[in-house]
Scaffold this active site. Structure first.
Site, short mmCIF file in Angstrom:
data_model
loop_
_atom_site.label_atom_id
_atom_site.label_comp_id
_atom_site.label_asym_id
_atom_site.label_seq_id
_atom_site.Cartn_x
_atom_site.Cartn_y
_atom_site.Cartn_z
CG ASP A 185 -17.57 -9.96 -17.62
OD1 ASP A 185 -16.95 -8.90 -17.85
OD2 ASP A 185 -18.76 -9.98 -17.29
CD GLU A 241 -13.05 -5.40 -14.56
OE1 GLU A 241 -13.74 -6.06 -13.76
OE2 GLU A 241 -13.16 -5.52 -15.79
CG ASP A 261 -20.95 -3.61 -18.73
OD1 ASP A 261 -20.63 -4.46 -19.59
OD2 ASP A 261 -21.12 -3.90 -17.53
C1 GLC Z 1 -20.78 -7.60 -17.14
C2 GLC Z 1 -20.22 -7.69 -18.55
C3 GLC Z 1 -21.36 -7.87 -19.53
C4 GLC Z 1 -22.13 -9.12 -19.16
C5 GLC Z 1 -22.66 -9.01 -17.73
C6 GLC Z 1 -23.33 -10.29 -17.27
O1 GLC Z 1 -21.54 -6.47 -16.99
O2 GLC Z 1 -19.45 -6.56 -18.86
O3 GLC Z 1 -20.86 -7.96 -20.83
O4 GLC Z 1 -23.21 -9.29 -20.02
O5 GLC Z 1 -21.56 -8.74 -16.86
O6 GLC Z 1 -22.43 -11.35 -17.28
#
Ligand code: GLC
Length: 819
Positions: free
Chosen positions: A412, A415, A487
């Site tokens: 995650d 980017e 998200d």
């Molecule tokens: C980011 C991710 C999401 C995750 C959050 C906490 O917003 O896109 O999927 O739950 O981080 O880790």
């Protein structure tokens, strides 16, 4: 053909004014000389600017602009195939132009000024540089302008909002953390500078092989041209002719990599939430699925499993014994995928940070100072995934997670995100010793992170197929990870948007895509949740995920009625697993996406491009899914293209091409089986690898003269298939006037599925057959409740003829004689 070619040349010449410098752009000038090269041409134009043209296949050529004084290093990471066979080309020089012809296209190169046009073998122009602009540059920025036709549609460009057709807007490639984005937001998390367009119902694609910030103007603010540009680096693009869209994708994924076959469990239902806060919560979750008999395969661990969001740590209070937890879950048939964030908390007491600093594995400013940016853990360092030692180090840490029992990684915030703020561009990455700034490397960061994760899994667990889920990426990411659309929001608008985004990604070489089912931010109504689960069941990647401070979103969180619908919806997916798994095998062979827009199969049908039907999609070749994406929508307008369509569930048969109004039901989506389809299904399982015995069923709609399906099977988890340990079963039927013949053969037979029989359900059979023959043997009607015996049964109400035979490719054909 020649007439059309003369026409285009005349057209180009009309605009052949001497090249001027307009505003700040300089445009490619006249062609002064050229050289034939092994695979194409090297064109030298005014001011010694060169255009290199290389044919890689008869349908694909590469165009590279080389400018004196500017770096010429080409981007390598996205490209997997570099050794292409020589292409037979014919070359001709004329007064005004050169022609380079392959077996598939003619490339016409106008000399004054130098401009390119591509013609098909009927002499029709399928693409041409804008006559006045063509190729240009302004300092580091490089750009290509191509003429825009009235009826031209654009698809792909990776993860984009808006309509499926990308015409009329300008799109930016710059990986961005954009929580709660909407239908206008651009750019998002991923950058795939590749699109497909149609001229004369023929598809071609263009891939811009450049990782700098790039811009695709698809006729925004003008009707004359579309253009693509990069802020820096080389203008380096691949032109890929179809004419079928499947051929464009196949060629593009040959270039950037076919997605590998995922472990079968990754096709099951997956449950996530930010966060299941403790090991006991996770255990309860797992038990609930099994007790409630709702099939599921994967549980995700979001950031709260860590100690203060420090990557590669576990919170000792809430997750005291992670290895034990993961082992218990494994015993219950669950896989566990923890989140991995690239930001490493800048804390001298934290071993990962210390190791990274000491080893020199983190990103630095050009003056040598370590870069820190803020994410979950507070000020953090960022690993340099382009540096060999850093990759090995990160890989060793990931291997530690695998040893504990993790089954994959959820990468995650790559980017890379620094709370949605700008990651400084001057920061440097190793880039194989080139020391490139984030201007070039930013869009590659998530891709490189996924590469390390994939390679680690392959090395560390050579017998197991890797699994990863990535948020950011670049062209070629399909080689390493599945992707989800970030998200999103629990709204009807996002349910629709998500379908368009999945289709867009699917048309960009990334078939393993999904959304946060139910919506990440906000609370879905029970109805929205159900409709989203129903779409999720036909999404390549099927994961329910929701944010902190939102309502619980497990399938049972909305009451009994919703729970029951969710159960049936997920069960349907598990029954379809042999089909879905075969689709993933096809994707691994040719890049063909799992879900496909209407025009994939019906490029000549104008309604296949109609915005009203852009949320309908094919799930493989045989099922057409018509999602309900509006609240309270009792009547759904659908478009059924040419052919016959059997509504699953109701058994109603429709004839296309035609628009229909379909009555919807709360408990299922309108899904249509295509005339001629053979659809394999299996008995229900609670998780994909659960050993369950029972028939392999084929649903057949024999409304056409012929139908076939190639079923792929293997062990679902190892790389045995690379050594040939798999089975391909070819099922076929032929309908003649009074009989129907079904056959099975096995073009490849080195995998043995558990003992089973073949149950074939022929739909729309008007009357009980006079005779059913298996080879020479006449089959008898099946007595009620009969199992494991061959025979047939006819139900006049549903018009289904069910035939059960041994699952053997023994050369005997099944003959159904009606008169
Ligand atoms: C980011 C991710 C999401 C995750 C959050 C906490 O917003 O896109 O999927 O739950 O981080 O880790």
């Amino acid at each position: 053909m020649f007439k059309a070619r003369r026409l285009i040349i005349a057209h180009l010449l009309l605009f052949a004014a001497p090249v001027q410098i307009m505003a700040n752009y300089t445009f490619l000038g006249q062609l002064n000389s050229y050289q034939r090269t092994e695979s194409g041409l090297l064109l030298t134009c005014e001011d010694d600017v060169q255009l290199r043209i290389e044919f890689l296949t008869p349908e694909m050529f590469r165009v590279i602009l080389e400018r004196p004084g500017y770096p010429n290093d080409l981007l390598e990471a996205p490209l997997v195939k570099t050794d292409w066979e020589a292409v037979r080309l014919e070359f001709g020089e004329h007064d005004t132009h050169l022609i380079l012809s392959s077996a598939k296209v003619d490339l016409v190169i106008q000399k004054m000024p130098c401009r390119l046009a591509v013609l098909d073998k009927q002499g029709r122009v399928i693409s041409s540089d804008d006559p006045g602009l063509g190729i240009g540059w302004d300092g580091n920025e490089v750009r290509c302008w191509k003429s825009l036709a009235e009826d031209q549609h654009f698809f792909g460009l990776g993860e984009k909002t808006g309509d499926l057709d990308k015409r009329g807007r300008e799109w930016v490639m710059w990986n961005s953390d954009t929580p709660d984005y909407d239908n206008q937001t651009d750019p998002l998390y991923q950058s795939v500078p590749f699109f497909i367009t149609f001229r004369h119902n023929e598809a071609h694609g263009i891939y811009l092989n450049n990782s700098y910030r790039s811009v695709f103007n698809m006729g925004a603010g003008n009707r004359r041209y579309y253009s693509f540009a990069a802020d820096g680096g080389v203008l380096d693009y691949f032109f890929i002719y179809g004419p079928a869209i499947s051929q464009v994708i196949s060629c593009f994924t040959e270039l950037t990599g076919h997605p590998p076959l995922p472990p079968r469990w990754a096709l099951g239902y997956q449950q996530s939430r930010w966060s299941y806060a403790s090991a006991s919560d996770v255990r309860l979750l797992a038990r609930s699925f099994r007790e409630k008999q709702i099939p599921a395969d994967v549980i995700y661990l979001d950031i709260d499993y860590m100690d203060q969001f420090k990557v590669f740590t576990w919170n000792s209070k809430t997750f005291p014994r992670p290895a034990k937890l993961m082992e218990e879950l494994r015993q219950m048939g669950f896989r566990v995928v923890p989140i991995i964030d690239p930001g490493v908390k800048a804390d001298s007491q934290y071993s990962v940070a210390r190791e990274g600093v000491e080893g020199g594995y983190f990103l630095r400013y050009p003056d040598g100072e370590l870069y820190t940016g803020e994410v979950w853990a507070g000020p953090s360092f960022f690993p340099d995934f382009s540096q060999k030692d850093a990759r090995n180090w990160w890989g060793a840490r990931l291997a530690g997670m695998l040893d504990l029992g993790a089954d994959g990684f959820w990468n995650d915030m790559n980017e890379p995100s620094v709370w949605g703020k700008a990651f400084p561009l001057e920061v440097l990455m190793d880039d194989r010793g080139r020391q490139s700034s984030l201007k070039k490397m930013h869009n590659l960061y998530g891709f490189l992170m996924a590469q390390v994760g994939y390679e680690t899994q392959r090395r560390h667990q050579p017998g197991r197929r890797p699994f990863q889920l990535n948020r950011a990426g670049f062209a070629g990411l399909q080689r390493y990870a599945a992707v989800w659309t970030g998200d999103n929001h629990a709204s009807w608008e996002h349910l629709e948007l998500g379908i368009r985004m999945m289709l867009g990604l699917s048309l960009s070489g990334m078939p393993f895509v999904g959304t946060d089912v139910g919506g990440f931010i906000g609370d879905p109504s029970p109805e929205l949740f159900v409709r989203w689960m129903q779409v999720g069941a036909f999404s390549p990647f099927f994961r329910n995920h929701s944010a902190k401070n939102t309502r619980q979103q497990e399938p049972w969180s909305f009451g009994k009625e919703v729970e029951q619908i969710c159960r049936q919806t997920i069960e349907q997916r598990y029954r379809l697993m042999p089909y879905l798994y075969t689709l993933f095998w096809e994707a691994s062979e040719s890049g063909a996406p799992i879900i496909r827009p209407l025009f994939w199969f019906f490029p000549e049908d104008t309604l296949a491009y109609d915005r009203r039907f852009q949320h309908q999609f094919f799930f493989g070749e045989n099922l057409l899914v018509c999602p309900v994406t509006r609240p309270g929508q009792r009547i759904l307008p659908v478009y059924l293209p040419a052919g016959q369509w059997l509504e699953m569930g109701s058994g109603r048969l429709f004839e296309g091409p035609s628009e229909y109004l379909i009555e919807t039901r709360p408990d299922r989506l309108p899904v249509f089986l295509r005339g001629g389809a053979i659809l394999p299904t299996q008995p229900l399982r609670q998780f994909t690898d659960e050993p369950v015995s029972g028939d392999l069923t084929l649903e057949i709609l024999p409304t056409t003269a012929y139908g076939n399906f190639m079923l792929y099977e293997d062990d679902g988890q190892s790389f045995g298939y690379e050594q040939g340990r798999y089975r391909l079963s070819q099922f076929e039927f032929v309908t003649q006037r009074d009989n129907l013949v079904f056959t099975q053969n096995r073009p490849h037979d080195q995998f043995l599925p558990p003992e089973r029989m073949l149950q074939i359900r022929f739909h729309r059979i008007a009357a009980s057959p006079r005779r059913v023959l298996l080879g020479k043997e006449a089959l008898s009607p099946l007595p009620e409740g009969a199992e494991n015996v061959a025979g047939f049964r006819y139900d006049p109400d549903s018009e289904i003829l069910e035939v059960r035979i041994p699952d053997a490719a023994d050369g005997r054909s099944l003959k159904i004689i009606s008169k």
